[in-house]
Design a protein around this motif. Structure first.
Motif, PDB file in Angstrom:
ATOM      1  N   PHE A 174      -0.521   0.412   3.530  1.00  0.00           N
ATOM      2  CA  PHE A 174      -1.316   0.863   2.398  1.00  0.00           C
ATOM      3  C   PHE A 174      -2.728   0.274   2.447  1.00  0.00           C
ATOM      4  N   ILE A 175      -2.839  -1.028   2.600  1.00  0.00           N
ATOM      5  CA  ILE A 175      -4.149  -1.688   2.568  1.00  0.00           C
ATOM      6  C   ILE A 175      -4.996  -1.249   3.759  1.00  0.00           C
ATOM      7  N   GLY A 176      -4.383  -1.084   4.931  1.00  0.00           N
ATOM      8  CA  GLY A 176      -5.133  -0.646   6.109  1.00  0.00           C
ATOM      9  C   GLY A 176      -5.708   0.748   5.930  1.00  0.00           C
ATOM     10  N   TRP A 177      -4.910   1.642   5.360  1.00  0.00           N
ATOM     11  CA  TRP A 177      -5.380   3.018   5.142  1.00  0.00           C
ATOM     12  C   TRP A 177      -6.538   3.037   4.146  1.00  0.00           C
ATOM     13  N   VAL A 178      -6.415   2.210   3.099  1.00  0.00           N
ATOM     14  CA  VAL A 178      -7.471   2.154   2.085  1.00  0.00           C
ATOM     15  C   VAL A 178      -8.761   1.593   2.679  1.00  0.00           C
ATOM     16  N   ILE A 179      -8.649   0.571   3.510  1.00  0.00           N
ATOM     17  CA  ILE A 179      -9.847  -0.001   4.155  1.00  0.00           C
ATOM     18  C   ILE A 179     -10.540   1.061   5.000  1.00  0.00           C
ATOM     19  N   PHE A 199     -19.613   5.960  -5.698  1.00  0.00           N
ATOM     20  CA  PHE A 199     -18.673   5.933  -6.814  1.00  0.00           C
ATOM     21  C   PHE A 199     -17.242   6.165  -6.340  1.00  0.00           C
ATOM     22  N   TYR A 200     -17.063   6.972  -5.304  1.00  0.00           N
ATOM     23  CA  TYR A 200     -15.726   7.129  -4.724  1.00  0.00           C
ATOM     24  C   TYR A 200     -15.237   5.789  -4.172  1.00  0.00           C
ATOM     25  N   SER A 201     -16.090   5.081  -3.444  1.00  0.00           N
ATOM     26  CA  SER A 201     -15.711   3.788  -2.863  1.00  0.00           C
ATOM     27  C   SER A 201     -15.392   2.773  -3.955  1.00  0.00           C
ATOM     28  N   LEU A 202     -16.186   2.754  -5.028  1.00  0.00           N
ATOM     29  CA  LEU A 202     -15.915   1.830  -6.132  1.00  0.00           C
ATOM     30  C   LEU A 202     -14.602   2.186  -6.832  1.00  0.00           C
ATOM     31  N   TYR A 203     -14.351   3.479  -6.993  1.00  0.00           N
ATOM     32  CA  TYR A 203     -13.079   3.907  -7.584  1.00  0.00           C
ATOM     33  C   TYR A 203     -11.904   3.445  -6.731  1.00  0.00           C
ATOM     34  N   VAL A 204     -12.003   3.665  -5.428  1.00  0.00           N
ATOM     35  CA  VAL A 204     -10.930   3.242  -4.519  1.00  0.00           C
ATOM     36  C   VAL A 204     -10.763   1.724  -4.555  1.00  0.00           C
ATOM     37  N   ALA A 205     -11.882   0.985  -4.523  1.00  0.00           N
ATOM     38  CA  ALA A 205     -11.817  -0.477  -4.482  1.00  0.00           C
ATOM     39  C   ALA A 205     -11.129  -1.030  -5.726  1.00  0.00           C
ATOM     40  N   PHE A 206     -11.512  -0.545  -6.917  1.00  0.00           N
ATOM     41  CA  PHE A 206     -10.909  -1.080  -8.141  1.00  0.00           C
ATOM     42  C   PHE A 206      -9.481  -0.580  -8.327  1.00  0.00           C
ATOM     43  N   PRO A 364       0.941   3.289  -5.612  1.00  0.00           N
ATOM     44  CA  PRO A 364       0.184   3.246  -4.350  1.00  0.00           C
ATOM     45  C   PRO A 364       0.358   4.499  -3.504  1.00  0.00           C
ATOM     46  N   VAL A 365       1.577   5.063  -3.492  1.00  0.00           N
ATOM     47  CA  VAL A 365       1.784   6.287  -2.715  1.00  0.00           C
ATOM     48  C   VAL A 365       0.974   7.429  -3.309  1.00  0.00           C
ATOM     49  N   GLY A 366       1.042   7.577  -4.633  1.00  0.00           N
ATOM     50  CA  GLY A 366       0.255   8.612  -5.282  1.00  0.00           C
ATOM     51  C   GLY A 366      -1.233   8.408  -5.082  1.00  0.00           C
ATOM     52  N   PHE A 367      -1.663   7.149  -5.156  1.00  0.00           N
ATOM     53  CA  PHE A 367      -3.088   6.871  -4.968  1.00  0.00           C
ATOM     54  C   PHE A 367      -3.530   7.181  -3.536  1.00  0.00           C
ATOM     55  N   LEU A 368      -2.697   6.833  -2.554  1.00  0.00           N
ATOM     56  CA  LEU A 368      -3.057   7.152  -1.163  1.00  0.00           C
ATOM     57  C   LEU A 368      -3.213   8.655  -0.972  1.00  0.00           C
ATOM     58  N   GLY A 369      -2.261   9.420  -1.522  1.00  0.00           N
ATOM     59  CA  GLY A 369      -2.373  10.866  -1.408  1.00  0.00           C
ATOM     60  C   GLY A 369      -3.614  11.390  -2.089  1.00  0.00           C
TER      61      GLY A 369
END
Length: 606
Positions: A174-179, A199-206, A364-369
């Motif tokens: 999960f963390i690797g994909w998000v990075i 703003f997309y990056s900030l949304y993902v980061a938080f 996390p699964v929903g967020f990754l998708g």
């Protein structure tokens, strides 16, 4: 696109369920639960548990929002060294009691209100070692004013390492994909200068900060000595991520006319989220009452649902004009919203294994998708706006060309009018003068002959000027025939020998033929005036497959210096070539000058 996204959704759902299916590593003990409504002693709690006799057989108890602490009593009979796991890293205060000498003694105390180092095992969950024997443990679990669920498990010592390894493997994926997503969109923000990627990056980061807080990794790795922040971290990071998600939504869509009203609604929600986040940081959670915490979380749930509602409204309004973009955002939104709803339901006393899965791993699964599809959506957004820009540019270019065509048409009509007036008016007047002079100068034959020659030359020059201004045959006979006649006129003089060769078989738009005719005239004017040439070669040919028309004009004159300031004639030639979106190549030396002009056109039937 839609089918692929749905397949991706089910692939992630199945894959994550397999990765988080750790049931082979633990057993689910049966245990009793009872509320601590009046602050029971351990002995009184045992009596209440036995009287209530509420057995939890699947290892998962969900109290939902609770105003009191709960007692749990579990009996274990391990045959080897084992661990009791309370698989919820967000219990504020947990006490474990064991009977010693006939009395219940406290043997373990930990929770979010205490430093992380008080946990026996270096893991976000709560673990307590159990030796091979029959044991009865009493636990007091306090999470007043919040939602409480108690997943209770028994893990053998030899299963502990692979169990934690598999769980950390899922976390690492999960963390690797998000990075990767963060790096990609940070690069796009820097390279494209489009703040939507920021703003997309900030949304993902938080959002990731919220998830690692949900897993307890934040308390373990980032603020182990700040227990006061642990209870605040999840709602705080959730609020901030919603602020940036709303901003991302507002920038993703372009909704005509009514966008300002929806943007105002987004700004209002963002202000509410920001104010509630600041208030949360200033609040002393442990000393605040259960009703205050319950009211705050309920209010935040309402605000979050309102935020989801405004996002749905944006998708609905955007679908009318930006169908494909709206579908991308809708599919991405569905990924996460399903798990958000499940997470909200988990706070209302729904108990089951699937609810534990949704609570811990569904988000996390929903967020990754969601974040992955949103990345594709941002790319598609660029394609959409690129097409829109290209269409707008084409429409603008069409308007410019139509305006230019109108101007050129007006100019050509004015030249045609002027040519007729010169030919019919001034030409007729000169003819009349010639006849009058011939009659009046009969007594003077020498003067009569001289004035007749001069007037003949003037009439000839006038007719040539009139033909050059606008040959009336151009629209009827085409460029090739008109150039042949012009070359014939030029060859009647003694100044130049002009050779003309053409392979044109089709007619072209009148604006193109008129422009090429003007270019040839301007080049011939320059040659006569400046080149000191004796011969000129004019060639024009077409390539049907490439739809390219090429004009070549070369002379054997003295040439001119490259880079020398151009006169009005050359500027006029270049402007005409540019208007036709053509190319011009000039090669000049002391042996002569060659001009090659290429334009790409569609043929037009005569």
């Amino acid at each position: 696109m839609v089918t692929g996204s749905i397949l991706f959704f089910f692939f992630m759902l199945l894959g994550s369920f397999q990765l988080t299916n750790f049931s082979r590593y633990f057993n689910k003990p049966v245990f009793l639960v009872a509320p601590d409504s009046t602050g029971y002693t351990p002995e009184k709690a045992v009596q209440s548990l036995q009287e209530r006799n509420e057995k939890i057989k699947d290892g998962f108890f969900n109290a939902g929002f609770t105003k009191q602490a709960w007692w749990v009593m579990v009996r274990t009979e391990p045959t080897e060294d084992s661990w009791i796991q309370i698989a919820n890293p967000h219990i504020n205060d947990i006490r474990i009691y064991e009977q010693q000498g006939g009395k219940w003694e406290e043997v373990y105390k930990s929770g979010d209100y205490y430093p992380y180092e008080q946990r026996i095992l270096d893991d976000p969950d709560f673990w307590y070692p159990v030796k091979p024997a029959v044991h009865t443990y009493l636990m007091r679990i306090d999470k007043k004013g919040e939602s409480l669920n108690v997943p209770l498990r028994l893990v053998t010592e030899r299963s502990l390492a692979p169990y934690l390894s598999d769980r950390n493997f899922f976390n690492g994926i999960f963390i690797g994909w998000v990075i990767l997503l963060l790096l990609l969109n940070s690069f796009l923000w820097i390279s494209l200068k489009d703040h939507i990627h920021l703003f997309y990056s900030l949304y993902v980061a938080f959002s990731v900060c919220w998830i690692i807080s949900q897993w307890g990794i934040g308390f373990r790795n980032f603020w182990p000595d700040l227990p006061s922040f642990t209870s605040k971290s999840r709602p705080f990071f959730s609020n901030i991520s919603y602020i940036f998600l709303l901003e991302l939504t507002a920038r993703f869509f372009t909704i005509p006319n009514t966008q300002r009203h929806y943007t105002k609604a987004i700004r209002l929600l963002q202000i509410l989220l920001l104010v509630s986040s600041i208030g949360l940081l200033l609040t002393d959670i442990p000393s605040s009452g259960p009703l205050l915490r319950y009211g705050y979380l309920t209010t935040m749930n309402i605000i979050w649902l309102l935020a989801l509602g405004i996002i749905i409204l944006f998708i609905w309004k955007g679908y009318k004009t930006q169908k494909q973009l709206s579908l991308f955002f809708l599919i991405a939104f569905c990924f996460f919203s399903i798990y958000i709803v499940l997470l909200l339901l988990s706070q209302y006393n729904i108990g089951s294994d699937w609810m534990f899965y949704a609570n811990m791993y569904g988000s996390p699964v929903g967020f990754l998708g969601e974040s992955t599809i949103l990345s594709f959506g941002l790319t598609q957004r660029y394609n959409f706006y690129k097409r829109e820009k290209e269409q707008a540019m084409q429409a603008l270019e069409k308007e410019k060309r139509a305006a230019a065509d109108k101007i050129i048409q007006t100019q050509e009509e004015e030249r045609n009018r002027l040519a007729r007036e010169l030919h019919d008016g001034l030409g007729g007047l000169l003819g009349g003068i010639r006849m009058g002079a011939h009659h009046r100068l009969k007594p003077y034959p020498a003067e009569q002959e001289w004035i007749a020659e001069q007037l003949d030359l003037a009439v000839t020059d006038l007719r040539n000027i009139a033909h050059d201004l606008m040959p009336v045959q151009l629209q009827e006979q085409g460029l090739d025939r008109v150039l042949e006649k012009a070359v014939a006129r030029w060859n009647m003089g003694d100044e130049l020998k002009v050779h003309y060769n053409s392979s044109i078989k089709q007619r072209y738009p009148l604006r193109t033929e008129a422009a090429l005719y003007r270019i040839v005239l301007e080049l011939m004017h320059n040659i006569k005036k400046h080149a000191d040439a004796t011969e000129v070669n004019i060639e024009i040919w077409e390539e049907e497959k490439k739809q390219r028309l090429t004009l070549l004009v070369e002379d054997n004159g003295k040439g001119f210096e490259a880079g020398k300031e151009e006169g009005i004639g050359w500027k006029s030639i270049r402007q005409r070539v540019q208007y036709m979106e053509g190319k011009i190549n000039i090669d000049s030396s002391h042996r002569g000058t060659t001009v090659i002009i290429e334009i790409f056109m569609e043929k037009e039937n005569a």
